[in-house]
Design a protein around this motif. Sequence first.
Motif, short mmCIF file in Angstrom:
data_model
loop_
_atom_site.label_atom_id
_atom_site.label_comp_id
_atom_site.label_asym_id
_atom_site.label_seq_id
_atom_site.Cartn_x
_atom_site.Cartn_y
_atom_site.Cartn_z
N HIS A 113 0.57 -1.66 0.28
CA HIS A 113 -0.13 0.32 -0.14
C HIS A 113 0.96 0.72 0.32
O HIS A 113 1.80 1.23 0.16
CB HIS A 113 -0.70 -0.30 1.07
CG HIS A 113 0.43 0.03 2.80
ND1 HIS A 113 0.64 0.41 3.18
CD2 HIS A 113 0.01 -1.26 3.21
CE1 HIS A 113 0.60 0.91 4.06
NE2 HIS A 113 1.03 -0.41 4.37
N PRO A 114 0.73 2.19 -0.75
CA PRO A 114 1.46 3.18 -0.72
C PRO A 114 2.35 3.56 0.64
O PRO A 114 3.20 4.22 0.52
CB PRO A 114 0.25 4.63 -0.77
CG PRO A 114 -0.56 4.15 -0.86
CD PRO A 114 -0.97 3.04 -0.92
N THR A 115 1.36 3.72 1.89
CA THR A 115 2.78 4.03 3.16
C THR A 115 3.15 2.53 3.59
O THR A 115 3.74 3.33 5.05
CB THR A 115 2.09 4.42 4.16
OG1 THR A 115 0.73 3.60 4.51
CG2 THR A 115 1.13 5.69 3.71
N TRP A 116 3.60 1.62 3.13
CA TRP A 116 4.18 0.77 4.20
C TRP A 116 5.67 0.78 3.37
O TRP A 116 6.43 1.32 2.12
CB TRP A 116 4.17 -0.59 2.32
CG TRP A 116 4.91 -2.00 2.72
CD1 TRP A 116 5.96 -2.09 1.82
CD2 TRP A 116 4.35 -3.30 3.73
NE1 TRP A 116 6.72 -3.02 2.35
CE2 TRP A 116 5.89 -4.02 3.48
CE3 TRP A 116 3.40 -3.62 4.81
CZ2 TRP A 116 6.25 -5.09 4.71
CZ3 TRP A 116 3.85 -4.36 5.33
CH2 TRP A 116 4.87 -5.22 5.65
N PRO A 117 6.42 0.46 4.33
CA PRO A 117 5.90 0.15 5.46
C PRO A 117 6.43 1.33 7.32
O PRO A 117 6.61 0.54 7.69
CB PRO A 117 6.67 -1.40 6.05
CG PRO A 117 8.14 -0.50 4.71
CD PRO A 117 8.10 0.42 3.79
N LEU A 118 6.11 2.07 6.95
CA LEU A 118 6.20 3.00 7.43
C LEU A 118 5.80 2.23 9.04
O LEU A 118 6.41 2.90 9.50
CB LEU A 118 5.63 4.38 7.19
CG LEU A 118 6.07 5.33 5.99
CD1 LEU A 118 5.68 6.95 6.43
CD2 LEU A 118 7.54 5.31 5.76
N LEU A 178 -0.91 4.27 10.29
CA LEU A 178 0.13 3.92 9.31
C LEU A 178 0.38 2.10 10.02
O LEU A 178 0.22 1.38 9.23
CB LEU A 178 1.41 4.27 9.53
CG LEU A 178 1.33 6.18 8.79
CD1 LEU A 178 2.44 7.27 9.04
CD2 LEU A 178 1.04 5.74 7.24
N LEU A 179 0.19 1.65 11.10
CA LEU A 179 0.70 0.42 11.32
C LEU A 179 -0.30 -0.80 11.28
O LEU A 179 -0.02 -1.58 10.81
CB LEU A 179 0.78 0.61 12.98
CG LEU A 179 1.51 -0.70 13.68
CD1 LEU A 179 2.78 -0.96 13.49
CD2 LEU A 179 1.41 -0.50 15.34
N VAL A 180 -2.28 0.07 11.33
CA VAL A 180 -2.70 -1.22 11.22
C VAL A 180 -2.87 -1.15 9.95
O VAL A 180 -3.32 -2.65 9.29
CB VAL A 180 -4.71 -0.30 11.85
CG1 VAL A 180 -5.36 -1.06 10.85
CG2 VAL A 180 -4.41 -0.23 12.96
N LEU A 181 -2.69 -0.91 8.77
CA LEU A 181 -2.51 -0.56 7.62
C LEU A 181 -1.11 -1.92 7.21
O LEU A 181 -1.41 -3.13 6.50
CB LEU A 181 -2.24 0.11 6.57
CG LEU A 181 -3.18 1.20 6.21
CD1 LEU A 181 -3.07 2.84 5.76
CD2 LEU A 181 -4.24 0.64 5.30
N ASP A 182 -0.12 -1.68 7.74
CA ASP A 182 0.99 -2.98 8.01
C ASP A 182 0.14 -4.16 8.01
O ASP A 182 0.42 -5.44 7.49
CB ASP A 182 2.46 -2.46 8.55
CG ASP A 182 2.79 -0.82 7.71
OD1 ASP A 182 2.27 -0.95 6.28
OD2 ASP A 182 3.93 -0.18 8.29
N LEU A 183 -0.15 -3.69 9.26
CA LEU A 183 -0.49 -4.97 10.07
C LEU A 183 -1.60 -5.84 8.90
O LEU A 183 -1.41 -7.38 9.14
CB LEU A 183 -0.80 -5.20 11.24
CG LEU A 183 0.20 -4.99 12.49
CD1 LEU A 183 -0.63 -4.41 13.92
CD2 LEU A 183 2.13 -5.52 12.72
N ARG A 184 -2.63 -4.84 8.84
CA ARG A 184 -3.26 -6.23 7.76
C ARG A 184 -3.23 -6.75 6.37
O ARG A 184 -2.71 -7.49 5.97
CB ARG A 184 -3.97 -5.41 7.04
CG ARG A 184 -5.58 -4.42 7.87
CD ARG A 184 -6.22 -3.17 8.01
NE ARG A 184 -7.64 -3.59 8.44
CZ ARG A 184 -8.47 -2.75 8.46
NH1 ARG A 184 -8.67 -1.05 7.63
NH2 ARG A 184 -9.26 -2.22 9.47
#
Length: 204
Positions: A113-118, A178-184
């Motif tokens: 996703h665009p902000t991976w993996p901030l 940001l963290l939720v997107l990365d974990l998903r």
Amino acid sequence: DLAAVHDAEKGNKAAGPAMTAREVPSRRLAILFAALCALGIAVSVELTRIHVFVHTDPEYHSICAMGEGVNCETVAVSPYSVFAGLPGSVGGIAGYLLMGVLAVWAASRRRFHPTWPLGLLLLLTIFSAATSAVVAFISATRIDSLCLFCTGSYAVTAALLALSILAVRRSSAPVLHLLVLDLRALAARPPLAVLLALLALLAL
């Protein structure tokens, strides 16, 4: 690079709402982050080499053995330098490797996703900085000797934390988001999640 942002948004619609150009990780920051991780790996490899030689070669003397107060050998023979039967620097190698891989990923266009993996990088650098602070405290108060290479590793970790915070601030997105997107993204790819988790465990 607006074209890169457009490609990232087009290929990652399932991850959530489209991100703005400001929310996409800075390529320059990611490259600098990866370079610092490479430096951290080099320092950790040298620390591992010192640990091995100190325990196997009675005539070995490290270049940072400058006296009682500053001596890598004193730190290396301390029981605090070993964790789970391995030199603590081995965990440093794993940690820097994990963060370096993620940073290279952040600099590429093939992100989940665009902000991976901030989010993950911020979490890892906070943990690394906290660990470094504890180790530095033990070195100063329990071992009564400082290690120059260890100090170099602390500096690298502090710089990585600063870069992570800067990248998150530039993204303008909430840290939890940001963290939720990365974990998903990881939850949707169990093999990758297991691999990264193993590296993280080795880095503990």
